[in-house]
Write a protein that holds these residues in place. Sequence first.
Motif, mmCIF file in Angstrom:
data_model
loop_
_atom_site.group_PDB
_atom_site.id
_atom_site.type_symbol
_atom_site.label_atom_id
_atom_site.label_comp_id
_atom_site.label_asym_id
_atom_site.label_seq_id
_atom_site.Cartn_x
_atom_site.Cartn_y
_atom_site.Cartn_z
ATOM 1 N N ILE A 30 0.831 -1.215 0.000
ATOM 2 C CA ILE A 30 0.000 0.000 0.000
ATOM 3 C C ILE A 30 0.861 1.259 0.000
ATOM 4 N N LEU A 31 1.941 1.228 0.761
ATOM 5 C CA LEU A 31 2.806 2.414 0.787
ATOM 6 C C LEU A 31 3.446 2.664 -0.577
ATOM 7 N N GLN A 32 3.647 1.597 -1.311
ATOM 8 C CA GLN A 32 4.272 1.753 -2.626
ATOM 9 C C GLN A 32 3.258 2.072 -3.724
ATOM 10 N N TYR A 33 2.118 1.368 -3.705
ATOM 11 C CA TYR A 33 1.170 1.504 -4.828
ATOM 12 C C TYR A 33 -0.181 2.099 -4.435
ATOM 13 N N GLY A 34 -0.441 2.256 -3.143
ATOM 14 C CA GLY A 34 -1.779 2.639 -2.721
ATOM 15 C C GLY A 34 -2.667 1.420 -2.708
ATOM 16 N N TRP A 58 -5.607 -2.767 7.384
ATOM 17 C CA TRP A 58 -4.930 -1.510 7.093
ATOM 18 C C TRP A 58 -5.533 -0.372 7.910
ATOM 19 N N ILE A 59 -6.857 -0.295 7.880
ATOM 20 C CA ILE A 59 -7.543 0.810 8.552
ATOM 21 C C ILE A 59 -7.368 0.745 10.059
ATOM 22 N N ASN A 60 -7.481 -0.443 10.609
ATOM 23 C CA ASN A 60 -7.501 -0.568 12.067
ATOM 24 C C ASN A 60 -6.133 -0.769 12.704
ATOM 25 N N TYR A 61 -5.159 -1.143 11.905
ATOM 26 C CA TYR A 61 -3.889 -1.513 12.543
ATOM 27 C C TYR A 61 -2.643 -0.964 11.866
ATOM 28 N N ARG A 63 -2.397 1.414 9.217
ATOM 29 C CA ARG A 63 -2.435 2.780 8.700
ATOM 30 C C ARG A 63 -1.565 3.710 9.551
ATOM 31 N N PRO A 64 -0.740 4.522 8.915
ATOM 32 C CA PRO A 64 0.083 5.468 9.682
ATOM 33 C C PRO A 64 -0.786 6.501 10.384
ATOM 34 N N GLY A 65 -0.275 7.000 11.501
ATOM 35 C CA GLY A 65 -0.990 8.041 12.213
ATOM 36 C C GLY A 65 -1.908 7.519 13.287
ATOM 37 N N LEU A 66 -1.978 6.189 13.419
ATOM 38 C CA LEU A 66 -2.850 5.631 14.448
ATOM 39 C C LEU A 66 -2.219 5.795 15.815
ATOM 40 N N LYS A 67 -3.042 6.193 16.758
ATOM 41 C CA LYS A 67 -2.605 6.243 18.145
ATOM 42 C C LYS A 67 -2.757 4.858 18.725
ATOM 43 N N ARG A 68 -1.776 4.385 19.398
ATOM 44 C CA ARG A 68 -1.925 3.118 20.098
ATOM 45 C C ARG A 68 -1.964 3.415 21.589
ATOM 46 N N GLY A 69 -2.426 2.457 22.338
ATOM 47 C CA GLY A 69 -2.375 2.597 23.776
ATOM 48 C C GLY A 69 -3.660 3.114 24.388
ATOM 49 N N ALA A 70 -3.582 3.383 25.672
ATOM 50 C CA ALA A 70 -4.772 3.718 26.455
ATOM 51 C C ALA A 70 -5.401 5.030 26.005
ATOM 52 N N PHE A 71 -6.704 5.108 26.160
ATOM 53 C CA PHE A 71 -7.421 6.340 25.870
ATOM 54 C C PHE A 71 -7.162 7.346 26.985
ATOM 55 N N SER A 72 -7.012 8.587 26.597
ATOM 56 C CA SER A 72 -6.807 9.638 27.583
ATOM 57 C C SER A 72 -8.149 10.029 28.190
ATOM 58 N N GLU A 73 -8.072 10.787 29.249
ATOM 59 C CA GLU A 73 -9.294 11.278 29.905
ATOM 60 C C GLU A 73 -10.123 12.116 28.941
ATOM 61 N N GLN A 74 -9.421 12.941 28.131
ATOM 62 C CA GLN A 74 -10.134 13.785 27.160
ATOM 63 C C GLN A 74 -10.865 12.917 26.142
ATOM 64 N N GLU A 75 -10.170 11.898 25.674
ATOM 65 C CA GLU A 75 -10.783 11.018 24.682
ATOM 66 C C GLU A 75 -12.000 10.318 25.261
ATOM 67 N N GLN A 95 -14.229 9.955 13.669
ATOM 68 C CA GLN A 95 -13.805 11.118 12.889
ATOM 69 C C GLN A 95 -13.391 12.280 13.796
ATOM 70 N N GLN A 96 -13.909 12.287 15.001
ATOM 71 C CA GLN A 96 -13.578 13.370 15.933
ATOM 72 C C GLN A 96 -12.372 13.032 16.790
ATOM 73 N N LEU A 97 -11.871 11.831 16.650
ATOM 74 C CA LEU A 97 -10.707 11.408 17.442
ATOM 75 C C LEU A 97 -9.604 10.959 16.503
ATOM 76 N N PRO A 98 -8.839 11.893 15.989
ATOM 77 C CA PRO A 98 -7.780 11.553 15.047
ATOM 78 C C PRO A 98 -6.836 10.514 15.626
ATOM 79 N N GLY A 99 -6.535 9.520 14.823
ATOM 80 C CA GLY A 99 -5.627 8.481 15.284
ATOM 81 C C GLY A 99 -6.324 7.295 15.921
ATOM 82 N N ARG A 100 -7.618 7.436 16.132
ATOM 83 C CA ARG A 100 -8.381 6.325 16.697
ATOM 84 C C ARG A 100 -9.312 5.765 15.627
#
Length: 272
Positions: A30-34, A58-61, A63-75, A95-100
Amino acid sequence: MATKTCEKPKLTHRKGLWSPEEDERLRDYILQYGHGCWSSLPTKAGLQRNGKSCRLRWINYLRPGLKRGAFSEQEREIISALHHSSGNKWSQIAQQLPGRTDNEIKNYWNSYLKKNVMKPEGKQAQSSTISTKSTVSTPNSQESNNEASSSESVKTSQLRRIESSLESHNSVANRESNQSYFPKILFTEWLSSDHAQNPNTVQSGNQMVPKENLNVVNIVSKHSHLNEEEHYFDSGYHHGLNNSTTYANVGFVDFVPLAEMYSDFDMYNDVV
DNA sequence: AAATCTTACAACCGCCACCTA
DNA sequence: GTAGGTGGCGGTTGTAAGATT
């Protein structure tokens, strides 16, 4: 969206957990050809999976930019607020939680927040209040609501504050569009060629540091060229080893007129 | 130390909307 | 108008790891 031009792979598809080799093949391809047409991707990438499975992986695991780990209090609060207003619209919430991802949020809700909502005791009053307006009703929702109405927790008022902030911003700024009322965050690493080679690392100073060694942090900044109520919402990585914060690899593209939320973020910057 | 239970989350399934032929 | 393919979404299940007995 849909086309009939994709080649149909007639293969017996592998199921179950993805191996590191499969991940590598999918990511590299995907990184090479999409991704192009998902249904024909597995054949082209040399994978014995179906297109749907590749897409999900790809989408759930991967994809670059994904936040891993525990959810913050704000999230947590944002999820609660949005679930309160939208119900089980996981993709909208995501959509309101970038990286999730929607899947991650859904799992989190089912395993953690929902459990709190179901609790009969008043300990988790803020979540109980939320459940009463949700499209998903719970057996305890009414009694919980009674308890919540008698003594509103600090968390509840904080949540309400965020909700009203979101609602007012949404009604004023985005009433006529489908734009999210949270900032869009553009991960510059997503665009960089370095990232294509090392999607699991982030540049910190002169060195590339594995993402798992870094914590994601949120920051709100005021800039001189912005209006009084406009601020940047930023996210970055905190480097625990030397206790420094690096924002070099994450870029930000939208304003956040959510002044009331400042106290909920990790940091506030006055860059003016 | 082994068996059992619990939890988190990765992945699958089924349905639906959309598109094209 | 209809059939068939695709992508997206939400619900559900499966699995592995950790906790408990």
